[in-house]
Design a protein around this motif. Structure first.
Motif, short mmCIF file in Angstrom:
data_model
loop_
_atom_site.label_atom_id
_atom_site.label_comp_id
_atom_site.label_asym_id
_atom_site.label_seq_id
_atom_site.Cartn_x
_atom_site.Cartn_y
_atom_site.Cartn_z
N MET A 1 0.85 -1.20 0.00
CA MET A 1 0.00 0.00 0.00
C MET A 1 0.88 1.25 0.00
O MET A 1 1.87 1.33 0.73
CB MET A 1 -0.93 0.00 1.22
CG MET A 1 -0.23 -0.01 2.56
SD MET A 1 -1.39 -0.05 3.98
CE MET A 1 -1.43 -1.80 4.34
N PHE A 2 0.53 2.19 -0.87
CA PHE A 2 1.22 3.46 -0.86
C PHE A 2 0.77 4.28 0.34
O PHE A 2 -0.40 4.23 0.74
CB PHE A 2 0.94 4.25 -2.15
CG PHE A 2 1.66 3.71 -3.35
CD1 PHE A 2 3.04 3.76 -3.43
CD2 PHE A 2 0.96 3.16 -4.41
CE1 PHE A 2 3.72 3.27 -4.54
CE2 PHE A 2 1.61 2.67 -5.54
CZ PHE A 2 3.00 2.72 -5.60
N GLU A 3 1.69 5.04 0.93
CA GLU A 3 1.40 5.88 2.09
C GLU A 3 2.02 7.26 1.87
O GLU A 3 3.06 7.41 1.23
CB GLU A 3 2.02 5.25 3.35
CG GLU A 3 3.49 4.89 3.16
CD GLU A 3 4.30 4.86 4.44
OE1 GLU A 3 3.90 5.51 5.42
OE2 GLU A 3 5.37 4.22 4.43
N SER A 4 1.40 8.29 2.44
CA SER A 4 1.98 9.63 2.29
C SER A 4 3.07 9.89 3.33
O SER A 4 4.01 10.63 3.07
CB SER A 4 0.89 10.70 2.43
OG SER A 4 0.48 10.87 3.77
N ASN A 5 2.93 9.32 4.53
CA ASN A 5 3.82 9.65 5.64
C ASN A 5 3.88 11.16 5.85
O ASN A 5 4.91 11.71 6.21
CB ASN A 5 5.23 9.09 5.42
CG ASN A 5 6.07 9.12 6.68
OD1 ASN A 5 5.55 8.95 7.78
ND2 ASN A 5 7.37 9.33 6.53
N TYR A 6 2.75 11.81 5.62
CA TYR A 6 2.68 13.26 5.83
C TYR A 6 2.41 13.57 7.30
O TYR A 6 1.78 12.77 8.00
CB TYR A 6 1.57 13.82 4.95
CG TYR A 6 2.07 14.77 3.90
CD1 TYR A 6 3.06 14.38 3.00
CD2 TYR A 6 1.58 16.06 3.81
CE1 TYR A 6 3.53 15.27 2.04
CE2 TYR A 6 2.03 16.94 2.85
CZ TYR A 6 3.01 16.55 1.97
OH TYR A 6 3.48 17.42 1.03
N PRO A 7 2.92 14.70 7.82
CA PRO A 7 3.67 15.73 7.11
C PRO A 7 5.18 15.52 7.11
O PRO A 7 5.93 16.43 6.75
CB PRO A 7 3.32 16.98 7.90
CG PRO A 7 3.23 16.48 9.31
CD PRO A 7 2.60 15.11 9.20
N VAL A 8 5.66 14.34 7.50
CA VAL A 8 7.10 14.10 7.52
C VAL A 8 7.70 14.33 6.14
O VAL A 8 8.72 15.01 5.99
CB VAL A 8 7.41 12.67 8.01
CG1 VAL A 8 8.92 12.41 7.99
CG2 VAL A 8 6.85 12.45 9.41
#
Length: 361
Positions: A306-313
């Motif tokens: 699964m793609f993840e944003s890992n935002y706001p890092v």
């Protein structure tokens, strides 16, 4: 598409590489505008944070502004980040405050005032697995507060001996093999909760051992298995890359492990945003990340990625719009079923998300 000037000099001292830094918003505005690719493709963002830290606020309004940049993000999964722990009470119970905080952010999202995305349709928080079987009381508290959207916990086991590498807040050598932690993992399996695990590539054998020991525990391997490319890992990059691939191929043999794709912007030194004149565009970013993303999909298959944003890092180096465009570029030759799995299907299944119209609260 014009590429951002990239000055790769990872051999220089990188005291802020791998750190949690506030993004330079003026620098981000220098990005070349991009059209949104596959704009109708439903996305579940399975890994983002919300926090209010000194000098760095990223709560629902800030996240909603990023979500509104064009991609069809239908739902998100909140990832633990020590936000709003309780100030008093038993130490083990303080992380339950984060679930209470997310409950409020989730309610704000349900109002529709911040857009159509179901922010925090699910979440995973923190419970100290070193408590062993006693962690059940903490997990029960999370579950009772959340009323259905608490899906699991994350263990930040990412530890490295080098002081140049930022290790996890609970990390220590051999943590995943600790007897008490193993007891705690067993409780997660009994409760049918998901175990998000962040480990560096040097620890992948420990993750594989855990997967073998707990075949009924769903393990979500964070951030492409934790490749590192700064500090002492600037040297011997080819050897480190080969070691990472071997570790990922071993873990992929266990069907109870799935892999999150991202989290390599600064940890792997894949883009030197500290010295770039402007943010990288999605085409160049896809080329840089291909060496990490494609082997994961090949090893695990789309149904276990699964793609993840890992935002706001990740916001320190790339906009939300360009980030998801880069992922879409990496899947231009995928089938419709594969693309659906990577962008929403795997996340929805693993975290048991209810996206029906009457499930917003």
């Amino acid at each position: 598409m014009t590429e951002a000037p990239i000055k790769q000099d990872a051999s220089a001292p990188r005291s802020t590489f791998g750190a949690l830094s506030a993004p330079d918003l003026e620098w981000l505005e220098k990005a070349v505008p991009e059209a949104i690719l596959f704009s109708d493709l439903p996305i579940v963002d399975p890994h983002h944070h919300l926090w209010d830290r000194p000098g760095y606020t990223y709560l629902l309004p800030e996240f909603a502004a990023d979500l509104a940049t064009g991609h069809n993000v239908v739902a998100t999964v909140y990832a633990d980040c020590s936000s709003m722990y309780r100030a008093s009470g038993p130490e083990a119970m303080k992380p339950v405050g984060e679930t209470e905080f997310v409950l409020g952010q989730r309610a704000q999202s349900a109002s529709g005032q911040y857009g159509p995305t179901r922010v925090a349709a699910g979440m995973f928080g923190h419970a100290d697995l070193r408590l062993g079987r006693a962690v059940r009381e903490v997990l029960d508290a999370h579950v009772n507060v959340a009323e259905g959207f608490f899906k699991g916990v994350r263990l930040q086991a990412n530890w490295d001996a080098s002081s140049a590498i930022r290790s996890g807040r609970t990390a220590s050598p051999g943590l995943l093999k600790d007897a008490a932690v193993r007891e705690g993992m067993g409780v997660l399996a009994e409760m049918n909760l998901v175990f998000d695990c962040y480990a560096f590539f040097t620890q992948l054998d420990d993750v594989a051992d855990a997967a073998e020991h707990f075949p009924n525990l769903t393990i979500v391997l964070n951030h492409c298995g934790g490749p590192l490319g700064y500090g002492p890992y600037v040297a011997n990059k080819e050897e480190n890359y080969a070691r990472w691939r071997r570790g990922m191929e071993r873990i992929a043999r266990y069907p109870n492990v799935v892999c999150k794709l991202n989290g390599v912007l600064n940890r792997s030194a894949a883009f030197d945003y500290l010295h770039a004149e402007r943010p990288i565009d999605s085409s160049a970013l896809a080329d840089l990340w291909r060496q990490w993303i494609e082997p994961c999909i090949e090893a695990f298959g789309a149904e276990r990625c699964m793609f993840e944003s890992n935002y706001p890092v990740e916001k320190v180096g790339v906009s939300y719009a360009a980030l998801w465009n880069a992922f879409k570029r990496l899947t231009q030759h995928a089938s419709d079923d594969e693309r659906t799995a990577l962008f929403s299907g795997t996340a929805s299944r693993v975290y048991g998300l209810d996206l029906s119209p009457d499930s917003r609260v």
